[in-house]
Design an enzyme around this catalytic site. Structure first.
Site, PDB file in Angstrom:
ATOM      1  N   GLY A  81     -30.901 -43.411 -40.832  1.00 53.18           N
ATOM      2  CA  GLY A  81     -31.176 -43.088 -39.243  1.00 53.18           C
ATOM      3  C   GLY A  81     -32.084 -44.020 -38.606  1.00 53.18           C
ATOM      4  N   GLU A  82     -31.974 -44.153 -37.330  1.00 55.22           N
ATOM      5  CA  GLU A  82     -32.670 -45.076 -36.587  1.00 55.22           C
ATOM      6  C   GLU A  82     -33.096 -44.307 -35.437  1.00 55.22           C
ATOM      7  OE1 GLU A  82     -32.042 -49.298 -34.331  1.00 55.22           O
ATOM      8  OE2 GLU A  82     -31.496 -49.006 -36.825  1.00 55.22           O
ATOM      9  N   GLY A  83     -34.181 -44.661 -34.661  1.00 65.14           N
ATOM     10  CA  GLY A  83     -34.838 -44.083 -33.649  1.00 65.14           C
ATOM     11  C   GLY A  83     -35.541 -45.203 -32.732  1.00 65.14           C
ATOM     12  N   THR A  84     -36.333 -44.736 -31.840  1.00 63.04           N
ATOM     13  CA  THR A  84     -37.208 -45.726 -30.901  1.00 63.04           C
ATOM     14  C   THR A  84     -38.547 -45.778 -32.002  1.00 63.04           C
ATOM     15  OG1 THR A  84     -38.079 -43.726 -29.991  1.00 63.04           O
ATOM     16  CG2 THR A  84     -36.674 -44.668 -28.752  1.00 63.04           C
ATOM     17  N   PHE A  85     -38.698 -44.868 -32.857  1.00 61.48           N
ATOM     18  CA  PHE A  85     -40.090 -45.126 -33.788  1.00 61.48           C
ATOM     19  C   PHE A  85     -39.814 -46.030 -34.849  1.00 61.48           C
ATOM     20  CE2 PHE A  85     -37.218 -41.911 -35.488  1.00 61.48           C
ATOM     21  CZ  PHE A  85     -36.936 -42.403 -36.777  1.00 61.48           C
ATOM     22  N   ARG A  87     -36.991 -46.743 -38.381  1.00 62.57           N
ATOM     23  CA  ARG A  87     -35.714 -46.436 -39.277  1.00 62.57           C
ATOM     24  C   ARG A  87     -36.185 -45.592 -40.353  1.00 62.57           C
ATOM     25  NH1 ARG A  87     -33.912 -52.732 -39.123  1.00 62.57           N
ATOM     26  NH2 ARG A  87     -32.601 -52.711 -37.235  1.00 62.57           N
ATOM     27  N   LYS A 103     -39.881 -43.176 -43.746  1.00 63.12           N
ATOM     28  CA  LYS A 103     -39.878 -43.613 -42.371  1.00 63.12           C
ATOM     29  C   LYS A 103     -40.499 -44.649 -42.134  1.00 63.12           C
ATOM     30  CE  LYS A 103     -40.989 -41.431 -37.675  1.00 63.12           C
ATOM     31  NZ  LYS A 103     -41.464 -39.983 -37.023  1.00 63.12           N
ATOM     32  N   ASP A 199     -41.247 -31.443 -29.529  1.00 63.65           N
ATOM     33  CA  ASP A 199     -39.746 -32.064 -29.602  1.00 63.65           C
ATOM     34  C   ASP A 199     -38.895 -31.212 -30.283  1.00 63.65           C
ATOM     35  OD1 ASP A 199     -38.023 -33.826 -28.586  1.00 63.65           O
ATOM     36  OD2 ASP A 199     -38.759 -35.289 -30.077  1.00 63.65           O
TER      37      ASP A 199
END
Length: 403
Positions: A81-85, A87, A103, A199
């Site tokens: 997965g990938e996010g603003t933080f 991968r 992470k 969150d």
């Protein structure tokens, strides 16, 4: 008879290779595909070759190739997965001989600082855990080439990913009950430690296992099409992503939570504490029952208008206390500036098409045999001081007396 699918549900992305067997199924040797080269040192000792140094990409993400090492201990297998933080990478832990999720945080100061706060929170949670926290377990953390890397146990897909794979067919109410109980247990545990997650959403709730069974016949209310659907073989879940978690006694930012799960006191600028998590839980349970997010909006006034459409009018005392930033949503200090303040006719139509909460949930759940509606109204009370706590919610008849 239901056919048991042997391959697990995919995580954030579709993989281009066969998924390795899970570590809890067998104790495998190191995965063969893309095994890194071995080189011999001066003393004849074999060691795993480190990847060549590369610049990060423009957003500060770590650039990698499959089969490379993330330190000699971890072999990179896939991107989960990938996010603003940053991968999340699936890796093979050569020391424990199991699959893990790592992470890898972007190499920018604000993300590194946030990652170290998350490490502190995770260690605090783990230190006090007696096996019932329902929170993901941190295994290790390290700083690698200016990237904070946090090692977690390997889990299955998120509830959102599972809904998406099922073409947003809702979960059966008995399964929603099990998910809700575990989610509230994790929230209660965090609140006992004076922590607020801030969150909560289906993307941050992961199934413990990827295994599922395939069933025929799920018909969407909004469509005449019938789809086969999958159900997880195990209802066990764990809560993840503590990057926004806050201690109750620290200074709070003004805006928290992902939009669809954001409590009214946050939008109105009234301050927030533990109850904002319980509002998010209520939104999540509705989504699991219906297959769709309760408040599908991207604008504050529309969001508040949707809340009133579904739950009734906002309390006068909350409207009167709205801060300066939220005053533009209020008309003469007495009611929402709606529909006068709507940004478009489409926005007005989006609000009008919503049903009352009871009607919305009743389309999917037999509410004459379930007390879920009463639970949802308790979690989605506008006034945070009147909202159920996590412990109170766990004692609700929906969990105590299932039919």
């Amino acid at each position: 008879m239901v056919a048991v699918e042997l391959e697990g549900v995919m995580m954030a992305e579709q993989r281009t290779r066969k998924r390795p067997r899970l570590a809890w199924d067998v104790a495998p040797s190191e995965p063969e595909a893309s095994r890194p080269q071995l080189v011999v040192g001066n003393e004849g000792m074999a060691r795993h070759m480190s990847p060549p140094r590369r610049d990060d990409d423009r957003e500060g993400h770590y650039v990698f190739n499959y089969g490379e090492n993330l330190t000699p201990r971890y072999k990179i297998l896939s991107k989960m997965g990938e996010g603003t933080f940053g991968r999340v990478l699936e890796c093979w832990d050569r020391q424990t001989r199991e699959y893990v999720a790592i992470k890898v945080v972007r190499s920018m100061r604000k993300y590194r600082d946030a990652a170290m706060i998350e490490v502190d929170v995770l260690q605090h949670i783990a230190k006090n855990d007696r096996g019932g926290s329902r929170c993901v377990q941190i295994r290790n953390w390290f700083d690698y080439r200016n990237h904070i890397c946090i090692v977690f146990e390997k889990l299955g897909p998120s509830l959102f990913d599972f809904l998406k794979r099922n073409k947003y067919c809702p979960f059966p109410v008995d399964l929603v009950r099990e998910f809700g109980r575990q989610l509230l247990e994790s929230v209660a545990y965090m609140h006992d430690l004076h922590l607020i997650h801030t969150d909560l959403k289906p993307e941050n709730i992961l199934l413990a296992s990827s295994e599922y069974v395939k069933l025929p016949g799920c018909k969407r209310i909004s469509s005449d099409e019938t789809h086969s659907r999958c159900l997880p073989k195990s209802s066990a879940i764990k809560l993840i992503d503590f990057g926004s978690t806050a201690f109750d006694n620290q200074i709070h930012s003004s805006i928290v939570s992902t939009r669809h799960y954001r409590a009214p006191e946050v939008i109105l600028g009234l301050g927030w504490t533990y109850p904002c998590d319980l509002w998010s839980v209520g939104c999540i349970l509705v989504e699991l029952c219906s297959g769709e997010a309760l408040f599908q909006t991207h604008e504050n006034l529309e969001h508040l208008a949707m809340m009133e459409r579904v739950l009734g009018p906002l309390p006068d005392h909350m409207i009167r206390r709205a801060n300066r930033g939220a005053e533009k949503y209020i008309k003469r200090g007495s009611r929402l500036n709606w529909p006068e303040g709507a940004v478009s006719r489409e926005s007005i139509r989006a609000v009008k098409k919503l049903d009352r909460l009871k009607d919305m949930v009743s389309r999917h759940v037999d509410c004459t045999r379930s007390s879920i509606i009463d639970l949802l109204y308790g979690l989605l009370r506008f006034d945070p001081s009147e909202r159920l706590t996590a412990r109170q919610a766990l004692n609700h008849p929906f969990f105590k007396n299932p039919t």
